[in-house]
Design an enzyme around this catalytic site. Structure first.
Site, PDB file in Angstrom:
ATOM      1  N   PRO A  36     -82.914 -52.938  61.809  1.00  0.00           N
ATOM      2  CG  PRO A  36     -80.806 -53.793  62.303  1.00  0.00           C
ATOM      3  CD  PRO A  36     -81.486 -52.732  61.499  1.00  0.00           C
ATOM      4  CB  CYS A 120     -76.098 -55.181  69.690  1.00  0.00           C
ATOM      5  SG  CYS A 120     -77.183 -55.658  71.052  1.00  0.00           S
ATOM      6  CE  LYS A 159     -78.765 -49.736  62.625  1.00  0.00           C
ATOM      7  NZ  LYS A 159     -78.461 -49.416  64.030  1.00  0.00           N
ATOM      8  CG  ASN A 220     -80.322 -45.848  62.675  1.00  0.00           C
ATOM      9  OD1 ASN A 220     -79.877 -46.628  63.507  1.00  0.00           O
ATOM     10  ND2 ASN A 220     -81.600 -45.571  62.613  1.00  0.00           N
ATOM     11  N   GLY A 221     -80.797 -42.700  63.326  1.00  0.00           N
ATOM     12  CA  GLY A 221     -80.815 -42.037  64.615  1.00  0.00           C
ATOM     13  C   GLY A 221     -81.678 -40.792  64.654  1.00  0.00           C
ATOM     14  N   GLY A 244     -85.908 -46.751  62.700  1.00  0.00           N
ATOM     15  CA  GLY A 244     -86.098 -47.858  63.625  1.00  0.00           C
ATOM     16  C   GLY A 244     -87.267 -47.643  64.561  1.00  0.00           C
TER      17      GLY A 244
END
Length: 347
Positions: A36, A120, A159, A220-221, A244
């Site tokens: 996202p 976030c 997430k 992720n990352g 992302g």
């Protein structure tokens, strides 16, 4: 507490590549996921990612309060199309009851998966007690997950980041809580709240979480190439990779990752393909949000696609005042014709 059973089903080829993946009841074509991206992952962007092989696309994070208050702008963020299925919609908020009601709205609008944002680190989100702020309060996080899980029948994912420090203890605790509450998969971006997008992500934490829970873990990352995706999967044992920032202006990365995981050469991304993709993204954006708004957005977004190409600064400058689709298409064509001509004559 909910007692989970493993919810992942994988097919592999001889090279060990996981060809398909299941999150709860949702079957994915592969284990490549679009992250996202706030302000970016709208319908045209997701359709573009899907067209290059992304197995699961996710909306940008959506306010639970906005959905419950029936905000037209927020509800518009739920717009979808059959071609992008399956679709995951990410929700953020701090109140369990509001989150549960918002999740029901998402389910009723046809989303395939609800995802809760625990990562976030933007100040205005943290101030509301949402996002990564919830990682400091595991009991509140558990109440929130439980409320959403009880509200919807479709698969539920979360997430998260590593937490408020780099130790990863908060991520490991939240992963265990998520499993106990009946979550179907966990995505982890192993950077701390204070790191934001700086420094390097700690992939070893993804491996640690994978060993501690039986749920699918999505890493992720710092995945910028197909090779990065392969290294992450081999070094952490994660079930899927989430891409992302590397997909911004480069949707071709999805086909590159799929090829690399299969042990194949990635398809060639030539000038003609970039040109075509830019025009299609422009056209889809105009259809989705109207010509005036789309062209305003394209003043910056079309520049994403020419990063690394010759004379890209002149193109980015040329589109700063674009006001119509025809004008934007003309500038795209002129730029690529110029680059192709100069490439031939060696300029």
């Amino acid at each position: 507490m909910y007692s989970p059973t493993p919810k992942i089903g994988l097919d592999t080829n001889e090279s060990g590549y996981k060809k398909s993946m299941k999150i709860g009841s949702v079957q994915l074509e592969n284990n490549i996921v679009l992250a996202p991206l706030a302000g970016i992952s709208n319908l045209p962007f997701r359709l573009m990612a899907k067209s290059y092989g992304c197995g699961l696309v996710c909306s940008e994070m959506i306010s639970a309060v906005g959905l419950v208050r029936n905000s037209g702008k927020t509800l518009g963020m739920l717009d979808s199309a059959p071609q992008e299925k399956p679709l995951s919609v990410q929700l953020f908020g701090a109140d369990p009851a509001v989150m549960a009601e918002a999740a029901l709205i998402i389910e009723s609008r046809g989303a395939d998966i609800v995802d809760i944002n625990f990562g976030c680190a933007v100040k205005k989100i943290i101030k509301t007690g949402s996002g990564v702020a919830l990682m400091r309060e595991p009991q509140r996080a558990e109440k929130l997950i439980t409320a959403v899980r009880k509200a919807v029948k479709i698969p539920l994912t979360i997430k998260m980041r590593s937490g408020w420090d780099t130790s990863g203890q908060q991520a490991r605790e939240l992963a265990r809580i998520a499993q106990g509450c009946g979550v179907d998969a966990v995505a982890l971006h192993p950077r701390s709240a204070t790191q934001r997008f700086g420094g390097s992500s700690d992939w070893s934490l993804i491996g640690a979480v994978k060993k501690e829970i039986s749920l699918p873990v999505i890493g992720n990352g710092d995945i910028a190439t197909g090779e990065d995706a392969l290294l992450m999967m081999e070094s952490t044992g994660c079930d899927a990779v989430m891409i992302g920032r590397a997909a911004i202006g480069n949707p071709f990365i999805f086909s590159e990752v799929i090829a690399r995981l299969k042990g194949e050469l990635p398809p060639r991304t030539d000038l003609a393909l970039r040109r075509q993709t830019m025009r299609e993204y422009l056209e889809a954006s105009v259809k989705y949000i109207g010509e005036a708004h789309a062209c305003y957005m394209m003043r910056s977004r079309l520049g994403w696609f020419v990063k690394g190409l010759p004379h890209n600064s002149s193109f980015r400058e040329s589109i700063k005042q674009v006001t119509s689709q025809v004008e934007a298409e003309t500038l795209i064509d002129a730029y690529f014709e110029f680059v192709e001509k100069n490439a031939v004559i060696g300029v």
